[in-house]
Design a protein around this motif. Structure first.
Motif, mmCIF file in Angstrom:
data_model
loop_
_atom_site.group_PDB
_atom_site.id
_atom_site.type_symbol
_atom_site.label_atom_id
_atom_site.label_comp_id
_atom_site.label_asym_id
_atom_site.label_seq_id
_atom_site.Cartn_x
_atom_site.Cartn_y
_atom_site.Cartn_z
ATOM 1 N N SER A 1 39.586 42.816 24.529
ATOM 2 C CA SER A 1 40.988 42.499 24.256
ATOM 3 C C SER A 1 41.801 42.868 25.487
ATOM 4 O O SER A 1 41.669 43.980 26.013
ATOM 5 C CB SER A 1 41.469 43.306 23.037
ATOM 6 O OG SER A 1 42.836 43.086 22.788
ATOM 7 N N ILE B 1 41.908 37.950 22.952
ATOM 8 C CA ILE B 1 40.667 38.607 22.572
ATOM 9 C C ILE B 1 39.528 37.616 22.782
ATOM 10 O O ILE B 1 39.581 36.479 22.295
ATOM 11 C CB ILE B 1 40.705 39.087 21.105
ATOM 12 C CG1 ILE B 1 41.807 40.134 20.921
ATOM 13 C CG2 ILE B 1 39.340 39.676 20.702
ATOM 14 C CD1 ILE B 1 41.986 40.592 19.492
ATOM 15 N N LEU C 1 42.997 44.510 18.823
ATOM 16 C CA LEU C 1 41.564 44.366 18.598
ATOM 17 C C LEU C 1 41.183 44.920 17.227
ATOM 18 O O LEU C 1 40.388 44.309 16.501
ATOM 19 C CB LEU C 1 40.780 45.066 19.700
ATOM 20 C CG LEU C 1 39.262 44.888 19.678
ATOM 21 C CD1 LEU C 1 38.871 43.413 19.702
ATOM 22 C CD2 LEU C 1 38.617 45.626 20.855
ATOM 23 N N ALA D 1 39.264 47.488 25.418
ATOM 24 C CA ALA D 1 40.664 47.072 25.295
ATOM 25 C C ALA D 1 41.411 47.428 26.567
ATOM 26 O O ALA D 1 41.430 48.593 26.982
ATOM 27 C CB ALA D 1 41.318 47.751 24.088
#
Length: 223
Positions: A178, A214, A58, A149
């Motif tokens: 992500s 992502i 990310l 993430a």
């Protein structure tokens, strides 16, 4: 003691990770910043302990997109070690890092360890507890960016995560998530079924070798 972690598994596979608490310090070069991140492994932290590859990806995506961070209000969900949010804060964003209460002491330690010598450009990152679907109403809804993430790996949390994102994005925040696409944890279903019910969702980057996607999302009007 030697311990091994399998990055393909969201839960540390080696029993020694839970035998005693131990730490591992790593240096990362991300978006032109050098970060010193301590990963504190122990029974209380579990999946919040390591730096997941999706967080690194990310940051690399944001660097490729040349995102302007200065002055932007950013909240990170499931921040873990805080990599993404700390980099954003070092580049001038006004950042709030959130996770479950057990994670906060190690997260705060990483924030302190990465304070720029000349001070934070905008403000030191805030570190706050946030349980999805429970206390998100205590947070404002006027963010510029909501980031996460490897937050998508427990199907029972998916509706609560969507509810939290809806609240945080009332003022048109952009969401960037992500995630390693783990079929065994129904990760694709979150991005293909759960999130699209309330958000416009776009796949903006994919790393085939790491099986990491992502996504960018924005709240649907009238929702």
């Amino acid at each position: 003691m030697s311990c091994f972690m399998n990055d393909d598994d969201p839960f540390p596979a080696d029993e020694c990770l839970f035998a005693d608490t131990f730490s591992q310090e790593s240096i990362y070069q991300l978006m032109g910043q050098e970060l010193k991140i301590t990963q504190l492994f122990g029974a209380n932290l579990g999946v919040a302990a390591p730096v997941w590859e999706s967080a690194i990806q990310l940051c690399r995506y944001f660097e490729k997109q040349r995102v302007e961070w200065r002055g932007r209000r950013v909240i990170e969900l499931g921040a873990g070690t805080g990599v993404v949010g700390i980099v954003a804060a070092r580049l001038g964003a006004v950042v709030t890092l959130t996770d479950l209460p057990a994670t906060l002491p190690s997260l705060e330690a990483n924030v302190r360890a990465n304070a720029p010598a000349g001070g934070w450009p905008s403000a030191p990152p805030r570190v706050l507890p946030l349980s999805w679907g429970e206390d998100h109403a205590e947070f404002p809804s006027d963010w510029d960016l909501v980031v996460g993430a490897d937050t998508v790996y427990l199907p029972e949390t998916y509706p609560r995560l969507v509810d939290t994102l809806v609240h945080l994005c009332q003022k048109k925040a952009a969401v960037y998530l992500s995630s390693k696409m783990r079929n065994e944890h129904q990760t694709p279903s979150f991005f293909e079924e759960h999130l699209p019910r309330r958000f416009h969702v776009q796949l903006v980057d994919r790393d085939h070798s790491q099986n990491i996607n992502i996504y960018r999302a924005s709240l649907r009007k009238g929702r």
